[in-house]
Design a protein around this motif. Structure first.
Motif, mmCIF file in Angstrom:
data_model
loop_
_atom_site.group_PDB
_atom_site.id
_atom_site.type_symbol
_atom_site.label_atom_id
_atom_site.label_comp_id
_atom_site.label_asym_id
_atom_site.label_seq_id
_atom_site.Cartn_x
_atom_site.Cartn_y
_atom_site.Cartn_z
ATOM 1 N N SER A 102 29.552 -0.026 -24.157
ATOM 2 C CA SER A 102 30.705 -0.113 -23.258
ATOM 3 C C SER A 102 30.475 -1.125 -22.146
ATOM 4 C CB SER A 102 31.009 1.257 -22.660
ATOM 5 O OG SER A 102 29.862 1.757 -22.010
ATOM 6 N N LYS A 103 29.237 -1.179 -21.615
ATOM 7 C CA LYS A 103 28.935 -2.208 -20.624
ATOM 8 C C LYS A 103 27.433 -2.451 -20.568
ATOM 9 C CE LYS A 103 29.066 0.854 -16.617
ATOM 10 N NZ LYS A 103 29.752 1.194 -15.391
ATOM 11 N N MET A 104 27.131 -3.665 -20.168
ATOM 12 C CA MET A 104 25.722 -4.041 -20.021
ATOM 13 C C MET A 104 25.519 -4.446 -18.574
ATOM 14 S SD MET A 104 23.617 -6.838 -22.137
ATOM 15 C CE MET A 104 24.269 -8.421 -21.679
ATOM 16 N N TYR A 105 24.351 -4.122 -18.014
ATOM 17 C CA TYR A 105 24.103 -4.574 -16.653
ATOM 18 C C TYR A 105 22.696 -5.124 -16.496
ATOM 19 C CZ TYR A 105 22.255 0.184 -16.118
ATOM 20 O OH TYR A 105 21.564 1.352 -16.279
ATOM 21 N N VAL A 106 22.564 -5.989 -15.494
ATOM 22 C CA VAL A 106 21.291 -6.656 -15.217
ATOM 23 C C VAL A 106 21.172 -6.817 -13.705
ATOM 24 C CG1 VAL A 106 22.272 -9.016 -15.440
ATOM 25 C CG2 VAL A 106 19.842 -8.662 -15.849
ATOM 26 N N LEU A 107 19.968 -6.743 -13.196
ATOM 27 C CA LEU A 107 19.730 -6.898 -11.758
ATOM 28 C C LEU A 107 19.022 -8.219 -11.488
ATOM 29 C CD1 LEU A 107 18.277 -3.336 -11.232
ATOM 30 C CD2 LEU A 107 20.419 -4.150 -10.259
ATOM 31 N N THR A 108 19.360 -8.830 -10.376
ATOM 32 C CA THR A 108 18.601 -10.012 -9.961
ATOM 33 C C THR A 108 18.664 -10.166 -8.458
ATOM 34 O OG1 THR A 108 18.103 -12.319 -10.439
ATOM 35 C CG2 THR A 108 20.444 -11.789 -10.216
ATOM 36 N N ASP A 109 18.079 -11.233 -7.941
ATOM 37 C CA ASP A 109 18.127 -11.523 -6.505
ATOM 38 C C ASP A 109 19.043 -12.709 -6.304
ATOM 39 O OD1 ASP A 109 15.846 -9.802 -6.268
ATOM 40 O OD2 ASP A 109 14.669 -11.487 -7.014
ATOM 41 N N GLU A 110 19.754 -12.669 -5.181
ATOM 42 C CA GLU A 110 20.661 -13.760 -4.882
ATOM 43 C C GLU A 110 19.950 -15.112 -4.812
ATOM 44 O OE1 GLU A 110 24.621 -12.689 -2.750
ATOM 45 O OE2 GLU A 110 22.998 -13.004 -1.316
ATOM 46 N N GLU A 111 18.685 -15.090 -4.365
ATOM 47 C CA GLU A 111 17.946 -16.359 -4.225
ATOM 48 C C GLU A 111 17.524 -16.925 -5.573
ATOM 49 O OE1 GLU A 111 15.585 -13.455 -2.601
ATOM 50 O OE2 GLU A 111 17.737 -13.266 -2.207
ATOM 51 N N ASN A 112 17.603 -16.126 -6.618
ATOM 52 C CA ASN A 112 17.184 -16.617 -7.938
ATOM 53 C C ASN A 112 18.345 -17.398 -8.557
ATOM 54 O OD1 ASN A 112 16.285 -17.065 -10.534
ATOM 55 N ND2 ASN A 112 15.267 -15.081 -10.700
ATOM 56 N N GLU A 113 18.380 -18.669 -8.177
ATOM 57 C CA GLU A 113 19.507 -19.518 -8.550
ATOM 58 C C GLU A 113 19.667 -19.628 -10.064
ATOM 59 O OE1 GLU A 113 20.709 -23.975 -7.571
ATOM 60 O OE2 GLU A 113 19.380 -23.087 -6.064
ATOM 61 N N ALA A 114 18.537 -19.764 -10.746
ATOM 62 C CA ALA A 114 18.590 -19.939 -12.204
ATOM 63 C C ALA A 114 19.183 -18.688 -12.854
ATOM 64 C CB ALA A 114 17.198 -20.212 -12.747
ATOM 65 N N ALA A 115 18.704 -17.506 -12.409
ATOM 66 C CA ALA A 115 19.196 -16.258 -13.001
ATOM 67 C C ALA A 115 20.673 -16.050 -12.652
ATOM 68 C CB ALA A 115 18.350 -15.080 -12.520
ATOM 69 N N ASP A 130 28.002 -5.386 -2.792
ATOM 70 C CA ASP A 130 27.148 -4.720 -1.801
ATOM 71 C C ASP A 130 26.155 -3.746 -2.450
ATOM 72 O OD1 ASP A 130 29.104 -2.978 -2.622
ATOM 73 O OD2 ASP A 130 29.195 -1.915 -0.699
ATOM 74 N N ASN A 131 26.052 -3.729 -3.773
ATOM 75 C CA ASN A 131 25.068 -2.852 -4.434
ATOM 76 C C ASN A 131 23.654 -3.178 -3.963
ATOM 77 O OD1 ASN A 131 26.037 -1.986 -7.855
ATOM 78 N ND2 ASN A 131 26.905 -1.426 -5.905
ATOM 79 N N VAL A 132 22.876 -2.139 -3.750
ATOM 80 C CA VAL A 132 21.490 -2.311 -3.300
ATOM 81 C C VAL A 132 20.592 -1.553 -4.268
ATOM 82 C CG1 VAL A 132 19.890 -1.789 -1.425
ATOM 83 C CG2 VAL A 132 22.222 -2.482 -0.883
#
Ligand SMILES: CC(C)(COP(=O)(O)OP(=O)(O)OC[C@H]1O[C@@H](n2cnc3c(N)ncnc32)[C@H](O)[C@@H]1OP(=O)(O)O)[C@@H](O)C(=O)NCCC(=O)NCCS
Length: 140
Positions: A102-115, A130-132
């Protein structure tokens, strides 16, 4: 040519190579290859290992369509910006369609431009900016 291979039980040697390259101190947990709902995808550029992706399919409580937790993706530095990340995600998305995810999710950091660019470019939407992320490390 980019090729993607899903590693299964029996591919311990290939998986051990991945662990050695990305976690030099690590040791393969081969249980990870035994679970059909774990997805370890390896990518090869012209036959040479270039990167991998790892994801977990998760059951949902309120519906029978699972979710996909896209846990990590790494491309070796010398193979970056050649479309390998995108191909790995394309294959994971194909699996999601097959599995009726139904859905896929992934976490990253805003500074990780490539990701950030990779996830946007493959159709990921930042729906709750605003998810933390909280991590319970030693006690969990
Ligand atoms: C993030 C990562 C997997 C991207 O893999 P990749 O194979 O280089 O990505 P691709 O070549 O498929 O590029 C995908 C898109 O991201 C862009 N991109 C890739 N690297 C970039 C960079 N360093 N800066 C800006 N944009 C970048 C590409 O231009 C492309 O954009 P487009 O689709 O709009 O043309 C790779 O940089 C990596 O392994 N980084 C270290 C590990 C990491 O941070 N993993 C993610 C943790 S959340």
């Amino acid at each position: 040519m980019i090729e993607i291979k899903r590693l299964h039980r029996g591919d311990e040697e290939l998986a051990q190579e991945i662990v050695k390259q990305f976690w030099p101190e690590g040791q393969l947990n081969d249980e990870c290859l035994k679970k059909e709902t774990n997805y370890l995808l390896a990518s090869y550029l012209d036959g040479t290992f270039a990167g991998f992706l790892y994801a977990y399919e998760l059951d949902r409580l309120e519906q029978d369509k699972p979710m996909m937790f896209f846990y990590s993706i790494d491309v070796l530095p010398e193979f970056r910006q050649q479309g390998i990340g995108k191909r790995l995600i394309k294959e994971l998305k194909r699996i999601c369609t097959d599995r009726n995810v139904s859905k896929m999710y992934v976490l990253t950091d805003e500074e990780n431009e490539a990701a950030m660019r990779l996830y946007r470019s493959t159709g990921g939407k930042r729906v709750m900016p605003d998810n933390v992320l909280f991590i319970y490390k030693d006690e969990a």
